[in-house]
Scaffold this active site. Structure first.
Site, PDB file in Angstrom:
ATOM      1  N   HIS A   1       3.471 -43.639 -30.983  1.00 36.89           N
ATOM      2  CA  HIS A   1       4.729 -43.758 -31.725  1.00 36.89           C
ATOM      3  C   HIS A   1       5.164 -42.425 -32.334  1.00 36.89           C
ATOM      4  CE1 HIS A   1       5.913 -47.970 -31.438  1.00 36.89           C
ATOM      5  NE2 HIS A   1       4.614 -48.227 -31.313  1.00 36.89           N
TER       6      HIS A   1
ATOM      7  N   GLY B   1      19.418 -56.046  -3.694  1.00 31.74           N
ATOM      8  CA  GLY B   1      18.906 -55.816  -2.354  1.00 31.74           C
ATOM      9  C   GLY B   1      17.975 -54.633  -2.258  1.00 31.74           C
TER      10      GLY B   1
ATOM     11  N   ARG C   1      17.030 -44.157 -16.520  1.00 33.69           N
ATOM     12  CA  ARG C   1      17.962 -44.577 -15.482  1.00 33.69           C
ATOM     13  C   ARG C   1      19.408 -44.241 -15.873  1.00 33.69           C
ATOM     14  NH1 ARG C   1      15.778 -48.756 -18.286  1.00 33.69           N
ATOM     15  NH2 ARG C   1      17.222 -50.034 -19.509  1.00 33.69           N
TER      16      ARG C   1
ATOM     17  N   ARG D   1      14.266 -52.456  -2.336  1.00 35.89           N
ATOM     18  CA  ARG D   1      13.052 -52.553  -1.517  1.00 35.89           C
ATOM     19  C   ARG D   1      11.991 -53.336  -2.294  1.00 35.89           C
ATOM     20  NH1 ARG D   1       8.415 -48.795  -0.511  1.00 35.89           N
ATOM     21  NH2 ARG D   1       7.782 -49.044   1.663  1.00 35.89           N
TER      22      ARG D   1
ATOM     23  N   SER E   1      11.068 -45.126 -12.413  1.00 34.84           N
ATOM     24  CA  SER E   1      10.361 -46.204 -13.085  1.00 34.84           C
ATOM     25  C   SER E   1       8.891 -46.118 -12.716  1.00 34.84           C
ATOM     26  CB  SER E   1      10.929 -47.556 -12.661  1.00 34.84           C
ATOM     27  OG  SER E   1      10.264 -48.615 -13.327  1.00 34.84           O
TER      28      SER E   1
ATOM     29  N   HIS F   1      -1.731 -48.690 -14.258  1.00 27.70           N
ATOM     30  CA  HIS F   1      -2.796 -49.652 -14.551  1.00 27.70           C
ATOM     31  C   HIS F   1      -4.143 -48.946 -14.436  1.00 27.70           C
ATOM     32  CE1 HIS F   1      -0.215 -53.176 -14.736  1.00 27.70           C
ATOM     33  NE2 HIS F   1       0.341 -52.842 -13.583  1.00 27.70           N
TER      34      HIS F   1
ATOM     35  N   HIS G   1       4.061 -48.034 -19.298  1.00 29.51           N
ATOM     36  CA  HIS G   1       5.284 -48.185 -18.503  1.00 29.51           C
ATOM     37  C   HIS G   1       6.329 -47.227 -19.046  1.00 29.51           C
ATOM     38  CE1 HIS G   1       9.414 -49.997 -18.641  1.00 29.51           C
ATOM     39  NE2 HIS G   1       9.243 -49.928 -17.339  1.00 29.51           N
TER      40      HIS G   1
ATOM     41  N   ASN H   1      10.568 -45.739 -18.016  1.00 29.39           N
ATOM     42  CA  ASN H   1      11.718 -45.845 -17.137  1.00 29.39           C
ATOM     43  C   ASN H   1      12.858 -45.042 -17.739  1.00 29.39           C
ATOM     44  OD1 ASN H   1      14.501 -47.602 -16.879  1.00 29.39           O
ATOM     45  ND2 ASN H   1      13.408 -47.456 -14.944  1.00 29.39           N
TER      46      ASN H   1
END
Length: 307
Positions: A151, A264, A116, A266, A98, A102, A112, A114
């Site tokens: 695009h 949980g 996964r 980081r 991810s 900026h 951005h 990502n």
């Protein structure tokens, strides 16, 4: 359906992180990524770790974070089972890359991306797995050439996988990256997909790689074109104001942020997506017929940029 190969996915993700960091460092020319390898604190239900790579105060990028994570748990968190309640209670593995970039210059958009992979297992039952990801662009000063290029690359990423794939995942992106409380999109969109497994593992994994590999092809030409545009205090202040929308989306709506916190993860790595500087202004409105007003009137509206 062919069997998932978790190690193959992990190897690709680690290489993708390295490739993107190298490309951004080369373009920036000043700052370098600081990498932290981290492991979860030992616990009864959680495991895994990751590599967080963050570049700060560069010549082109004010902050760039490119994170790899591979986490495990004995029970899927609520954010991962909202659409699949039948998986509640299953053990899981989740891995992904991810990133959020900026830039310093307000004429260079924030971006951005990502990609996964999730797999949920329970005893002798067949594992349930899926891929997700995408990329989206958030300009402060819109530019038609940049929007068309972004695009176009998104469509190229989807073309080998059938007619209508780009259109489907573009529309999903427009719907997902939408601030309901502001009634406005976060940017000009791109691609967003989730729960992808109907093509089988090999083809679904191949598609995820295509999306990951097209990110730099989509973003770097825009950076090169806009990085040296002159700007002043007005443009900088507008950039900081619009960054507030980015913060609002990531903390209120983003599934990845919610999953990371609920599982949980980081905290420093999860919140690296937030910009280093931002401002809110009470009930601010752009001047009529200004470049800032044009962002709202032309660019923050879902549209077909390839028509």
């Amino acid at each position: 359906m062919d069997q998932p190969d978790k190690q193959q996915v992990k190897a690709y993700l680690l290489q993708l992180q390295q490739d993107i960091c190298c490309a951004l460092e080369e373009e920036d020319g000043k700052a370098r990524f600081h990498q932290d390898s981290w492991q979860r604190e030992p616990g009864e239900h959680l495991g895994g770790g990751g590599i967080s790579a963050v570049l700060q105060e560069g010549g082109v990028f004010e902050q760039a974070g490119v994170n790899f994570s591979h986490v495990t748990g004995s029970r899927l968190p609520a954010s991962a089972t909202a659409q699949r309640p039948e998986l509640a209670g299953r053990a899981f593995e989740a891995m992904g890359v991810s990133l959020v970039i900026h830039p310093l210059n307000p004429y260079v958009p924030t971006s951005h991306a990502n990609v996964r992979f999730f797999i949920a297992e329970e005893g002798d039952k067949a594992p349930v797995w899926w891929f997700g990801g995408g990329f989206d662009l958030t300009p402060y000063y819109g530019n038609d050439e940049d929007c068309r290029h972004w695009h176009k690359m998104a469509r190229f990423a989807c073309q080998p996988y059938g007619e209508g794939v780009y259109e489907k995942y573009k529309a999903w992106c427009d719907d997902y990256f939408y601030l309901k409380h502001r009634q406005e999109p976060r940017g000009i969109g791109g691609l967003f997909f989730d729960d992808l497994n109907e093509w089988g593992f090999a083809r679904s994994f191949d598609f995820m790689q295509s999306v990951g590999d097209h990110y730099l092809l989509a973003y770097m030409p825009i950076v090169k074109r806009r990085r040296d545009y002159p700007y002043g205090e007005r443009e900088r202040n507008f950039q900081l104001y619009r960054r507030g929308r980015y913060v609002e989306f990531n903390l209120v709506y983003d599934r990845g942020t919610l999953f990371g916190l609920q599982s949980g993860g980081r905290t420093e790595s999860i919140l690296m997506s937030l910009p280093p500087l931002v401002r809110w202004r009470y009930n601010w409105r752009p001047e009529a017929e200004s470049a800032e007003a044009l962002l709202y009137e032309r660019y923050l509206k879902p549209r077909d940029w390839l028509e």
